[in-house]
Design a protein around this motif. Structure first.
Motif, PDB file in Angstrom:
ATOM      1  N   GLY A  38      35.165  -9.399  43.217  1.00  0.00           N
ATOM      2  CA  GLY A  38      36.593  -9.145  43.070  1.00  0.00           C
ATOM      3  C   GLY A  38      37.360  -9.367  44.356  1.00  0.00           C
ATOM      4  N   ALA A  39      38.674  -9.274  44.231  1.00  0.00           N
ATOM      5  CA  ALA A  39      39.557  -9.474  45.377  1.00  0.00           C
ATOM      6  C   ALA A  39      39.375  -8.387  46.432  1.00  0.00           C
ATOM      7  CB  ALA A  39      41.007  -9.502  44.905  1.00  0.00           C
ATOM      8  N   ALA A  40      38.908  -7.221  46.032  1.00  0.00           N
ATOM      9  CA  ALA A  40      38.758  -6.096  46.956  1.00  0.00           C
ATOM     10  C   ALA A  40      37.354  -6.005  47.540  1.00  0.00           C
ATOM     11  CB  ALA A  40      39.110  -4.796  46.232  1.00  0.00           C
ATOM     12  N   ALA A  41      36.571  -7.068  47.452  1.00  0.00           N
ATOM     13  CA  ALA A  41      35.178  -7.034  47.905  1.00  0.00           C
ATOM     14  C   ALA A  41      35.051  -6.625  49.363  1.00  0.00           C
ATOM     15  CB  ALA A  41      34.515  -8.392  47.683  1.00  0.00           C
ATOM     16  N   GLY A  42      35.881  -7.187  50.227  1.00  0.00           N
ATOM     17  CA  GLY A  42      35.810  -6.854  51.647  1.00  0.00           C
ATOM     18  C   GLY A  42      36.137  -5.399  51.909  1.00  0.00           C
ATOM     19  N   ALA A  43      37.160  -4.902  51.235  1.00  0.00           N
ATOM     20  CA  ALA A  43      37.543  -3.500  51.404  1.00  0.00           C
ATOM     21  C   ALA A  43      36.442  -2.579  50.898  1.00  0.00           C
ATOM     22  CB  ALA A  43      38.850  -3.223  50.670  1.00  0.00           C
ATOM     23  N   TRP A  44      35.869  -2.912  49.742  1.00  0.00           N
ATOM     24  CA  TRP A  44      34.799  -2.075  49.187  1.00  0.00           C
ATOM     25  C   TRP A  44      33.615  -2.036  50.140  1.00  0.00           C
ATOM     26  CZ3 TRP A  44      29.737  -1.730  47.999  1.00  0.00           C
ATOM     27  CH2 TRP A  44      29.348  -0.702  47.139  1.00  0.00           C
ATOM     28  N   LEU A  45      33.218  -3.187  50.630  1.00  0.00           N
ATOM     29  CA  LEU A  45      32.056  -3.254  51.513  1.00  0.00           C
ATOM     30  C   LEU A  45      32.314  -2.520  52.826  1.00  0.00           C
ATOM     31  CD1 LEU A  45      29.174  -4.235  51.700  1.00  0.00           C
ATOM     32  CD2 LEU A  45      30.028  -6.364  52.682  1.00  0.00           C
ATOM     33  N   GLY A  46      33.508  -2.643  53.369  1.00  0.00           N
ATOM     34  CA  GLY A  46      33.843  -1.929  54.596  1.00  0.00           C
ATOM     35  C   GLY A  46      33.781  -0.427  54.414  1.00  0.00           C
ATOM     36  N   TYR A  47      34.306   0.047  53.303  1.00  0.00           N
ATOM     37  CA  TYR A  47      34.277   1.480  52.994  1.00  0.00           C
ATOM     38  C   TYR A  47      32.842   1.937  52.762  1.00  0.00           C
ATOM     39  CZ  TYR A  47      36.531   5.768  51.354  1.00  0.00           C
ATOM     40  OH  TYR A  47      36.975   7.057  51.224  1.00  0.00           O
ATOM     41  N   ALA A  48      32.082   1.149  52.015  1.00  0.00           N
ATOM     42  CA  ALA A  48      30.679   1.495  51.751  1.00  0.00           C
ATOM     43  C   ALA A  48      29.883   1.540  53.050  1.00  0.00           C
ATOM     44  CB  ALA A  48      30.066   0.494  50.777  1.00  0.00           C
ATOM     45  N   GLN A  49      30.156   0.609  53.947  1.00  0.00           N
ATOM     46  CA  GLN A  49      29.462   0.590  55.234  1.00  0.00           C
ATOM     47  C   GLN A  49      29.759   1.870  56.013  1.00  0.00           C
ATOM     48  OE1 GLN A  49      30.537  -2.690  57.769  1.00  0.00           O
ATOM     49  NE2 GLN A  49      28.992  -2.193  59.282  1.00  0.00           N
ATOM     50  N   MET A  50      31.004   2.296  56.018  1.00  0.00           N
ATOM     51  CA  MET A  50      31.380   3.525  56.714  1.00  0.00           C
ATOM     52  C   MET A  50      30.651   4.719  56.097  1.00  0.00           C
ATOM     53  SD  MET A  50      35.159   5.240  57.164  1.00  0.00           S
ATOM     54  CE  MET A  50      35.403   5.331  55.395  1.00  0.00           C
ATOM     55  N   VAL A  51      30.659   4.822  54.790  1.00  0.00           N
ATOM     56  CA  VAL A  51      30.006   5.926  54.086  1.00  0.00           C
ATOM     57  C   VAL A  51      28.501   5.926  54.355  1.00  0.00           C
ATOM     58  CG1 VAL A  51      29.400   6.721  51.749  1.00  0.00           C
ATOM     59  CG2 VAL A  51      31.769   6.144  52.298  1.00  0.00           C
ATOM     60  N   ALA A  52      27.908   4.747  54.379  1.00  0.00           N
ATOM     61  CA  ALA A  52      26.452   4.636  54.532  1.00  0.00           C
ATOM     62  C   ALA A  52      25.967   4.961  55.938  1.00  0.00           C
ATOM     63  CB  ALA A  52      25.993   3.238  54.118  1.00  0.00           C
ATOM     64  N   VAL A  54      26.333   7.760  57.195  1.00  0.00           N
ATOM     65  CA  VAL A  54      25.973   9.178  57.126  1.00  0.00           C
ATOM     66  C   VAL A  54      24.527   9.326  56.658  1.00  0.00           C
ATOM     67  CG1 VAL A  54      26.504  11.403  56.036  1.00  0.00           C
ATOM     68  CG2 VAL A  54      28.359   9.868  56.731  1.00  0.00           C
ATOM     69  N   THR A  55      23.744  10.022  57.468  1.00  0.00           N
ATOM     70  CA  THR A  55      22.325  10.233  57.161  1.00  0.00           C
ATOM     71  C   THR A  55      22.007  11.671  56.772  1.00  0.00           C
ATOM     72  OG1 THR A  55      21.802  10.657  59.477  1.00  0.00           O
ATOM     73  CG2 THR A  55      21.587   8.373  58.687  1.00  0.00           C
ATOM     74  N   SER A  56      22.924  12.584  57.111  1.00  0.00           N
ATOM     75  CA  SER A  56      22.726  13.983  56.728  1.00  0.00           C
ATOM     76  C   SER A  56      24.062  14.701  56.717  1.00  0.00           C
ATOM     77  CB  SER A  56      21.758  14.693  57.691  1.00  0.00           C
ATOM     78  OG  SER A  56      22.332  14.824  58.979  1.00  0.00           O
ATOM     79  N   GLN A  63      20.079  10.263  51.212  1.00  0.00           N
ATOM     80  CA  GLN A  63      19.431   8.965  51.018  1.00  0.00           C
ATOM     81  C   GLN A  63      20.435   7.841  51.226  1.00  0.00           C
ATOM     82  OE1 GLN A  63      17.160   8.707  47.388  1.00  0.00           O
ATOM     83  NE2 GLN A  63      17.608   6.527  47.190  1.00  0.00           N
ATOM     84  N   PHE A  64      19.981   6.746  51.839  1.00  0.00           N
ATOM     85  CA  PHE A  64      20.826   5.566  51.971  1.00  0.00           C
ATOM     86  C   PHE A  64      21.174   5.082  50.564  1.00  0.00           C
ATOM     87  CE2 PHE A  64      21.833   1.110  52.592  1.00  0.00           C
ATOM     88  CZ  PHE A  64      22.608   1.147  53.745  1.00  0.00           C
ATOM     89  N   PRO A  65      22.467   4.875  50.267  1.00  0.00           N
ATOM     90  CA  PRO A  65      22.850   4.483  48.905  1.00  0.00           C
ATOM     91  C   PRO A  65      22.339   3.098  48.535  1.00  0.00           C
ATOM     92  CG  PRO A  65      24.735   4.396  50.381  1.00  0.00           C
ATOM     93  CD  PRO A  65      23.602   4.964  51.175  1.00  0.00           C
ATOM     94  N   SER A  66      21.806   2.987  47.322  1.00  0.00           N
ATOM     95  CA  SER A  66      21.283   1.702  46.872  1.00  0.00           C
ATOM     96  C   SER A  66      21.991   1.183  45.624  1.00  0.00           C
ATOM     97  CB  SER A  66      19.771   1.785  46.617  1.00  0.00           C
ATOM     98  OG  SER A  66      19.492   2.733  45.624  1.00  0.00           O
ATOM     99  N   GLU A  70      25.691   5.546  43.834  1.00  0.00           N
ATOM    100  CA  GLU A  70      25.200   6.335  44.965  1.00  0.00           C
ATOM    101  C   GLU A  70      26.176   6.289  46.134  1.00  0.00           C
ATOM    102  OE1 GLU A  70      21.180   5.088  45.816  1.00  0.00           O
ATOM    103  OE2 GLU A  70      20.431   5.961  43.957  1.00  0.00           O
ATOM    104  N   VAL A  71      26.847   5.142  46.338  1.00  0.00           N
ATOM    105  CA  VAL A  71      27.869   5.054  47.377  1.00  0.00           C
ATOM    106  C   VAL A  71      28.998   6.025  47.037  1.00  0.00           C
ATOM    107  CG1 VAL A  71      29.615   3.574  48.466  1.00  0.00           C
ATOM    108  CG2 VAL A  71      27.319   2.675  48.046  1.00  0.00           C
ATOM    109  N   LYS A  72      29.441   6.013  45.784  1.00  0.00           N
ATOM    110  CA  LYS A  72      30.519   6.908  45.355  1.00  0.00           C
ATOM    111  C   LYS A  72      30.120   8.372  45.516  1.00  0.00           C
ATOM    112  CE  LYS A  72      32.095   3.830  41.731  1.00  0.00           C
ATOM    113  NZ  LYS A  72      32.315   3.719  40.290  1.00  0.00           N
ATOM    114  N   GLU A  73      28.905   8.706  45.112  1.00  0.00           N
ATOM    115  CA  GLU A  73      28.442  10.089  45.208  1.00  0.00           C
ATOM    116  C   GLU A  73      28.399  10.553  46.663  1.00  0.00           C
ATOM    117  OE1 GLU A  73      27.416  13.848  44.217  1.00  0.00           O
ATOM    118  OE2 GLU A  73      28.113  12.278  42.864  1.00  0.00           O
ATOM    119  N   LEU A  74      27.906   9.714  47.558  1.00  0.00           N
ATOM    120  CA  LEU A  74      27.866  10.074  48.971  1.00  0.00           C
ATOM    121  C   LEU A  74      29.286  10.218  49.516  1.00  0.00           C
ATOM    122  CD1 LEU A  74      26.399  10.702  51.574  1.00  0.00           C
ATOM    123  CD2 LEU A  74      26.034   8.236  51.908  1.00  0.00           C
ATOM    124  N   ALA A  75      30.184   9.330  49.129  1.00  0.00           N
ATOM    125  CA  ALA A  75      31.579   9.434  49.568  1.00  0.00           C
ATOM    126  C   ALA A  75      32.174  10.762  49.124  1.00  0.00           C
ATOM    127  CB  ALA A  75      32.392   8.264  49.022  1.00  0.00           C
TER     128      ALA A  75
END
Length: 105
Positions: A38-52, A54-56, A63-66, A70-75
Motif C-alpha cells: 500500500g501507499a503507507a508501506a514506508g510509514a507502517w514499516l517505520g512505525y513497526a521498526q520503532m515498536v520492535a 522494545v525487548t521488555s 517477543q520480537f513481532p513476527s 504481533e506488531v499491533k499487540e506490542l504497540a
C-alpha cells in the motif's frame, strides 16, 4: 545510531530496547505482508521498526513481532506514552509531531 538499553517512561514503566539489525528488518518486512503493497508501506514499516526496538516492559521480556497482529499487540502494550518517548529518542525532529498525533487519539 546507538540507543540506550533501557528508558523510563513518564508513567514509571521501563522499556528494554535493542537496535534493529538488517535481519530484524527483513523479518519485519515479511511480517508486514500486504501492508507493504500500500501507499503507507514506508510509514507502517517505520512505525513497526520503532515498536520492535522494545525487548521488555518492566523487566518482562517481549517477543520480537513476527506478524502484523504481533506488531499491533506490542504497540498497544507500549501505549501512547511509550510511543511518544520512543519517537523522541529515535527521531527527535519528529517528536513534537508524534505528541500532537497521539494527543488527537
Amino acid at each position: 545510531m546507538s540507543i540506550p538499553s533501557e528508558i523510563t517512561l513518564p508513567d514509571g514503566r521501563k522499556l528494554g530496547l535493542k537496535e534493529i539489525d538488517p535481519g530484524d528488518m527483513l523479518d519485519l518486512i515479511e511480517a508486514a505482508g500486504s501492508a507493504m503493497s500500500g501507499a503507507a508501506a514506508g510509514a507502517w514499516l517505520g512505525y513497526a521498526q520503532m515498536v520492535a526496538t522494545v525487548t521488555s516492559i518492566d523487566g518482562v521480556p517481549v517477543q520480537f513481532p513476527s506478524t502484523k497482529d504481533e506488531v499491533k499487540e506490542l504497540a498497544r502494550k507500549i501505549g501512547n506514552t511509550g510511543v511518544v518517548e520512543l519517537q523522541k529518542m529515535l527521531s527527535p525532529e519528529k517528536a513534537d509531531e508524534a505528541a500532537k498525533d497521539t494527543a488527537k487519539n
